[in-house]
Design a protein around this motif. Structure first.
Motif, PDB file in Angstrom:
ATOM      1  N   UNK B 110       0.847  -1.181   0.000  1.00  0.00           N
ATOM      2  CA  UNK B 110       0.000   0.000   0.000  1.00  0.00           C
ATOM      3  C   UNK B 110       0.890   1.242   0.000  1.00  0.00           C
ATOM      4  N   UNK B 111       0.714   2.054  -1.041  1.00  0.00           N
ATOM      5  CA  UNK B 111       1.639   3.174  -1.231  1.00  0.00           C
ATOM      6  C   UNK B 111       1.617   4.135  -0.042  1.00  0.00           C
ATOM      7  N   UNK B 112       0.490   4.230   0.682  1.00  0.00           N
ATOM      8  CA  UNK B 112       0.428   5.175   1.802  1.00  0.00           C
ATOM      9  C   UNK B 112       1.538   4.861   2.792  1.00  0.00           C
ATOM     10  N   UNK B 113       1.730   3.584   3.087  1.00  0.00           N
ATOM     11  CA  UNK B 113       2.600   3.232   4.195  1.00  0.00           C
ATOM     12  C   UNK B 113       4.067   3.493   3.882  1.00  0.00           C
ATOM     13  N   UNK B 114       4.515   3.002   2.721  1.00  0.00           N
ATOM     14  CA  UNK B 114       5.905   3.287   2.333  1.00  0.00           C
ATOM     15  C   UNK B 114       6.082   4.790   2.110  1.00  0.00           C
ATOM     16  N   UNK B 115       5.042   5.423   1.565  1.00  0.00           N
ATOM     17  CA  UNK B 115       5.103   6.865   1.323  1.00  0.00           C
ATOM     18  C   UNK B 115       5.303   7.642   2.613  1.00  0.00           C
ATOM     19  N   UNK B 116       4.573   7.302   3.665  1.00  0.00           N
ATOM     20  CA  UNK B 116       4.723   8.017   4.945  1.00  0.00           C
ATOM     21  C   UNK B 116       6.061   7.684   5.587  1.00  0.00           C
ATOM     22  N   UNK B 117       6.534   6.437   5.431  1.00  0.00           N
ATOM     23  CA  UNK B 117       7.816   6.054   6.006  1.00  0.00           C
ATOM     24  C   UNK B 117       8.919   6.904   5.390  1.00  0.00           C
TER      25      UNK B 117
END
Lengths: 196, 203, 180
Positions: B110-117
Motif C-alpha cells: 500500500x503506497x500510503x505506508x511506504x510513502x509516509x515512512x
C-alpha cells in the motif's frame, strides 16, 4: 474456489472473469496514473506481463522449495516483497545492458512496478489456490494479460474523454472512475462464462 | 526547529492531506473491502496499526540506517507489522480475516505506508511520526468507512448487518458489486473537487 | 561508498531481518493453536447444525468417497456427512450434506461460496436449503426442469440453484452405486 486443473480455464478466469483491475481492484494506482495516454499504457502493460510471469514463477519456487520444506510459511509476505523488489531491480539492470532498445521503450515503467500490488497479489493468489508450477504460470499470464488489455482500452476511452465537455467537478480522476465503473459492469457479465 | 509534538501533523491526515481523496494513494483496499462496513472497519484498524507501528519503528531507527539500504529496511519493517496483523486477526476475528482475504497481506505494498515512512517518519521525531501515522490511518479509515456505509446501505439495505431500510426496500445490488465501488469513489472525488472550487460550477 | 558504509549497511539489514524473523516466529507460535482451534470449532458447529444429537464425528472412506461418520452417545452411527463441491455462477460452491440411515437427506449446509450478493447468495437461506430435507434422488430436480422435481429455484438465481441441485443429486447417485 479455483481448483479446476484446466490451464485454459485458469487463464480465462484470471483474464476476464476475475479481472485484476476491474473485479479485484488491484494495481489501481498505476491504472489511474498511467492510463492518460495509449502509448504509455501499452508500455506499462507489456512491462507488467513480463514482470508478473517471471516474479510469480520465482515466488512460487521460493515458497514451495524454500519456505514450505522449512515450515517458514509465516515469512511469506516478507520474502515475496523482497524477492519481487530485488528481481525488478536485477531485471532493470540486465535489460539496460543487454537490450537497450527495449529499455528505452518501457524501462521507465519497471521501477513503478515494484509497488504495483497486482504483482504481489498474483504471487499470493497463486499460492492460496495451491497451483502447480505450470498452472501458476498460466494464472499469472492471465492476470497480466487482463491488466494489459484493460489499461489499453481504458486509455483509449480516456483520450477521447479529455476533449469531451464534462462538468468541472468531474474532470480528471472522477470521470475516470465512472468509466471504470461502467467497464467493471461490462466485465461482470463474464461471470457466467463458467457454464460454456 | 520543529515542535516536539505538533497536533497539526495529526489533523492534516484527516482532511487537508487525506491519503485517499487528495493524494489518491492506496486505493486498492478502499475499493475492494468496502462492500460491508464491518470489513471496512477491520481494514481501517489494520492500516492504522501498521502505519503507526512502522512510522514509530522507522523514526526510531532512522539514525542508524545508511540511506542506500533504507528502502529494503522499511519494507522489512512494514512486512513484519503486516504479518503480525495478519496472524492476530486470524486468531481473534476469523470472519473478518476471511473476508479481507488477500487484501490484508497486500497492505505491505500500500503506497500510503511506504510513502509516509519515506516522506515523513524518516525525517521527523518519534512522537510526531506516531501522530502522523495515526492521522493518516484515521483519514484512510474514515474514507473507507464512508464508502462502505454508502455501499452497504444502498446496496444491501443494511448497516453493520442490521436492516435499516426495512424489508420492503429492494436493494440496489450493483452498489455492493465491483462497479459500485468505482462509482462511489468517483462521485466522492467529484464532490471534493466541487467543495474545493467553492461550488462555482461551469460546464 | 567506503567499506565502512557497506559494512554498516549489511549489518543493519541483517539485524533487522533477523529481528523480524524472530518476532514473526513468536507471533506464529502463539497464534497458530488459536487459529486451528477456531477452524475446528467452526467445522464442528456446522456438523452439529446438521446432526444436533451427534456426539462424535469420525473420518471414514469407502470406495474413494470421504465422509464423516456421525455417532450418537451410544456410539452408534446415526448418519453420514458428505462434502460436495459444485460449480455455481461465481465459482465453486462447497456444501455439507447430512444423510440419515435411510439414505435420505437430513440437512444441507453451505460451507463456502462466491455467488452474487443478494441473488445467488440466497442459497445459504434455510427457505431454500430446507427443501432438500427428506428428499431422495428422484425428486432432486428443479421443478421447472423436470416434472417429478420438488425443488423451487431461487428467483433470479437459477444457475446457483441448479448447481446445488445437481451437486446433491450426483452425491446421492454416487452413494447409491458405491456405498450401498
Amino acid at each position: 474456489m479455483l481448483n479446476e486443473s484446466n490451464l485454459f480455464f485458469i487463464f480465462l478466469s484470471a483474464f476476464l472473469i476475475n479481472n485484476i483491475l476491474l473485479i479485484r481492484f488491484l494495481g489501481l494506482c498505476s491504472f489511474i496514473g498511467i492510463s492518460t495516454n495509449i502509448k504509455s499504457s501499452i508500455g506499462m502493460g507489456i512491462a507488467v506481463i513480463f514482470v508478473t510471469v517471471m516474479a510469480c514463477s520465482i515466488s512460487w519456487a521460493v515458497y514451495n522449495l524454500l519456505l514450505v520444506p522449512f515450515h517458514l510459511e509465516y515469512l511469506r509476505t516478507t520474502t515475496f516483497i523482497l524477492t519481487i523488489a530485488s528481481f525488478v531491480q536485477f531485471e532493470e539492470m540486465i535489460i539496460r545492458k543487454k537490450l537497450p532498445t527495449l529499455y528505452r521503450a518501457f524501462g521507465i515503467y519497471l521501477p513503478l512496478i515494484t509497488t504495483n500490488c497486482a504483482i504481489l497479489a498474483s504471487a499470493f493468489l497463486g499460492i492460496d489456490y495451491k497451483f502447480s508450477f505450470i498452472q501458476n504460470v498460466f494464472f499469472s499470464l492471465g492476470i497480466s494479460v487482463g491488466y494489459c488489455f484493460v489499461i489499453i482500452v481504458f486509455a483509449a476511452i480516456r483520450e477521447e474523454i479529455e476533449i469531451a465537455p464534462i462538468s468541472e467537478s468531474f474532470k480528471g480522476v472522477p470521470i475516470a472512475f465512472i468509466i471504470a465503473a461502467l467497464m467493471s459492469l461490462a466485465f461482470l457479465g463474464f461471470k457466467g462464462l463458467f457454464k460454456l | 526547529m520543529k515542535k516536539l509534538i505538533d497536533f497539526k501533523v495529526f489533523l492534516k491526515g484527516i482532511w487537508k492531506e487525506n491519503p485517499i481523496l487528495f493524494i489518491m494513494l492506496g486505493l486498492c483496499p478502499v475499493l475492494a473491502v468496502s462492500s460491508s462496513v464491518k470489513d471496512a472497519l477491520g481494514m481501517g484498524i489494520a492500516v492504522i496499526f501498521v502505519l503507526t507501528g512502522s512510522n514509530f519503528v522507522i523514526s526510531s531507527i532512522k539514525k542508524i540506517v545508511p540511506s542506500y539500504v533504507r528502502i529494503p529496511v522499511y519494507i522489512v519493517v512494514i512486512a513484519t507489522f503486516v504479518t503480525i496483523t495478519d496472524y492476530t486477526l486470524a486468531a481473534f476475528s476469523p470472519q473478518i480475516h476471511r473476508n479481507l482475504g488477500v487484501y490484508l497481506p497486500l497492505i505491505v505494498v500500500n503506497c500510503i505506508i511506504l510513502g509516509r515512512a519515506e516522506g515523513f517518519a524518516s525525517k521527523n521525531n518519534i512522537l510526531n511520526s506516531i501522530l502522523d501515522g495515526l492521522g493518516m490511518g484515521i483519514g484512510f479509515s474514515l474514507i473507507i468507512f464512508v464508502i462502505a456505509s454508502i455501499r452497504e446501505i444502498i446496496g444491501n439495505g443494511t448497516f453493520l448487518s442490521r436492516s435499516i431500510l426495512g424489508v420492503s426496500y429492494n436493494p440496489f445490488l450493483i452498489m455492493i458489486m465491483p462497479p459500485g465501488a468505482f462509482l462511489v469513489i468517483g462521485l466522492l472525488i467529484a464532490l471534493k473537487q466541487r467543495i474545493e472550487k467553492g461550488g462555482k460550477e461551469k460546464c | 561508498m567506503n567499506k565502512k558504509e557497506i559494512f554498516t549497511g549489511i549489518a543493519v539489514i541483517t539485524f533487522i531481518c533477523g529481528l523480524s524473523g524472530y518476532l514473526l516466529a513468536q507471533v506464529y507460535k502463539t497464534t497458530k493453536p488459536k487459529i486451528e482451534a477456531i477452524k475446528r470449532i467452526e467445522e464442528e458447529k456446522l456438523n452439529k447444525e446438521i446432526f444436533p444429537e451427534a456426539v462424535k464425528f469420525e473420518e471414514k472412506e469407502i470406495n474413494g468417497i470421504k465422509y464423516l461418520s456421525v455417532l450418537n452417545s451410544n456410539n452408534e452411527e446415526i448418519g453420514k456427512i458428505f462434502e460436495v463441491k459444485t460449480l455455481g455462477y461465481g465459482g465453486y460452491i462447497y456444501l455439507k450434506v447430512g444423510i440419515d440411515k435411510e439414505n435420505k437427506i437430513k440437512k444441507v449446509k453451505i460451507k463456502e461460496h462466491n455467488e452474487t450478493p443478494g441473488l445467488g447468495a440466497k442459497i445459504t437461506q434455510d427457505s431454500f436449503l430446507n427443501q432438500f430435507i427428506g428428499k431422495t434422488k428422484e425428486n432432486i430436480y428443479l421443478k421447472k426442469d423436470k416434472s417429478n422435481g420438488r425443488i423451487d429455484a431461487i428467483t433470479g438465481a437459477t444457475v446457483s440453484s441448479r448447481a446445488i441441485v445437481d451437486g446433491i443429486r450426483k452425491l446421492l447417485e454416487d452413494i447409491g452405486e458405491k456405498i450401498n
